[in-house]
Scaffold this active site. Sequence first.
Site, short mmCIF file in Angstrom:
data_model
loop_
_atom_site.label_atom_id
_atom_site.label_comp_id
_atom_site.label_asym_id
_atom_site.label_seq_id
_atom_site.Cartn_x
_atom_site.Cartn_y
_atom_site.Cartn_z
N ASP A 376 0.81 -1.21 0.00
CA ASP A 376 0.00 0.00 0.00
C ASP A 376 0.84 1.27 0.00
OD1 ASP A 376 0.99 -0.54 2.46
OD2 ASP A 376 -0.76 0.10 3.58
N LYS A 377 2.05 1.22 0.52
CA LYS A 377 2.87 2.43 0.61
C LYS A 377 4.32 2.02 0.79
CE LYS A 377 1.79 2.68 5.52
NZ LYS A 377 1.25 3.48 6.60
N THR A 378 5.22 2.99 0.61
CA THR A 378 6.64 2.68 0.71
C THR A 378 7.06 2.34 2.12
OG1 THR A 378 7.11 5.02 0.97
CG2 THR A 378 7.23 4.14 -1.25
N GLU A 487 8.72 10.38 13.56
CA GLU A 487 8.89 11.56 14.39
C GLU A 487 9.60 11.25 15.69
OE1 GLU A 487 5.14 14.25 12.90
OE2 GLU A 487 4.94 13.12 14.76
#
EC number: 7.6.2.1
Length: 535
Positions: A376-378, A487
């Site tokens: 779905d995403k990197t 973060e």
Amino acid sequence: AWTSLSNRCCEWLRCCGGGEPRPRTVWLGHPEKRDQRYPRNVINNQKYNFFTFLPGVLFNQFKYFFNLYFLLLACSQFVSEMRLGALYTYWVPLGFVLAVTVIREAVEEIRCYVRDKEVNSQVYSRLTARGTMKVKSSSIQVGDLIIVEKNQRVPADMIFLRTSEKNGSCFLRTDQLDGETDWKLRLPVACTQRLPTAADLLQIRSYVYAEEPSIDIHNFAGTFTREDSDPSISESLSIENTLWAGTVVASGTVVGVVLYTGRELRSVMNTSNPRSKIGLFDLEVNCLTKILFGALVVVSLVMVALQHFAGRWYLQIIRFLLLFSNIIPISLRVNLDMGKIVYSWVIRRDSKIPGTVVRSSTIPEQLGRISYLLTDKTGTLTQNEMVFKRLHLGTVAYGLDSMDEVQSHIFSIYTQQSQEPPAQKGPTVTTKVRRTMSSRVHEAVKAIALCHNVTPVYESNGVTDQAEAEKQYEDSCRVYQASSPDEVRAAGGRLLVTQARLPAVLLTLGPFLSSVLLSFQEKSDADNRSNFYSV
């Protein structure tokens, strides 16, 4: 009479925990005040039990033509007119294949039982009128007040009542529930969070009205009501007030009231029933066996036809089938099973993929037949680890080899600010001034350092307290919490810029830049080393 009997049966099913799920009213700390019977909080991922193990394994083996074919061959040798040799020549190979399969299934069931027992035996603290008591996860009931420590798994679906964090919130790791590595922020019920101590939860008269068990892990509807206050307090509950089973508390110590247990857990309802898995290779072998069997039937008919179907020709067809049965070797099945066991053993002990658990040894070869990998995403491929590669500012770009230039721009900005005279009071006229490169670099670095939701927390001897602005930043017990692990990794350098207006920051800009800028490169394997992210 039939209607009366059916109503009684439905009432009996609901009493035993069956029937349609219904909304429920759960009193805090009083599991005996339940309006229906709830399932035990036991996790069971086993496919069989003691009585269904052998019949279930045999059924799963003989429901495929490949195994059923050799079973019929072996059984045909009990008929004297069809016997072609000693019985052991047919039954020993078949018995060996079945023994290997039964042993393999038994080992997997034992491992699954051990994992389930480990989860069900985890010890938690339960708040009672007599104080805090230790209780196993399998003994937790709906209505219990459970204390969950930091880095401890939530044992059941609960409503979040209290936290030790002074900011009145906590973070959850939900990667085992929804696959997301980002931490989720959860908020306690405001009424119970304001109580002086956790023991006061047993002194108030309150309950939670919750919806029926649902498969949806992203939504929840309910209300919290406190009756002993004047007037009574009622608060609506949403997904932000929940602690689903299988998640892990990432900050502080939380207290919750249990709503759902056992098979009514969100995580259990989203899990399909355990089943025996078969790989594509086994299905192909089974299909080829059917084709070869069809060829055997044709050859046998041809041989009988050459004899003009004389005598008991139907027995001759069966005998020819037995004579040509070696065309389908039973050793193929033996080699397949032994090879899968070896593959599973090698995967578990591969030093390049430590910690790998083989939960099913029947389909290890499927890993070598993957044609497409969908993601779905990197972040799924790169483990959400970011390291700085390059900083783009319009037509100018700064790489890792030009960090000294970035540092000099930052020094010049703060040096100018410290040398400027204090601003005079009075009306000011705003004019549009062209920003210098130093100011542009300063604004970009400051944006990187400040655009986050990281919270500093001080942790000592297992007790976590909310960090205050007055705390000294050199405290060795300081840790950072945020919804995103990126973060958290970058926070060690980011938060230093909050004191950027102090002259002392000039001494910390070097490590600040290195920790901030080096935390934004996408960590990837050898094939993705050329990717970079710009700010």
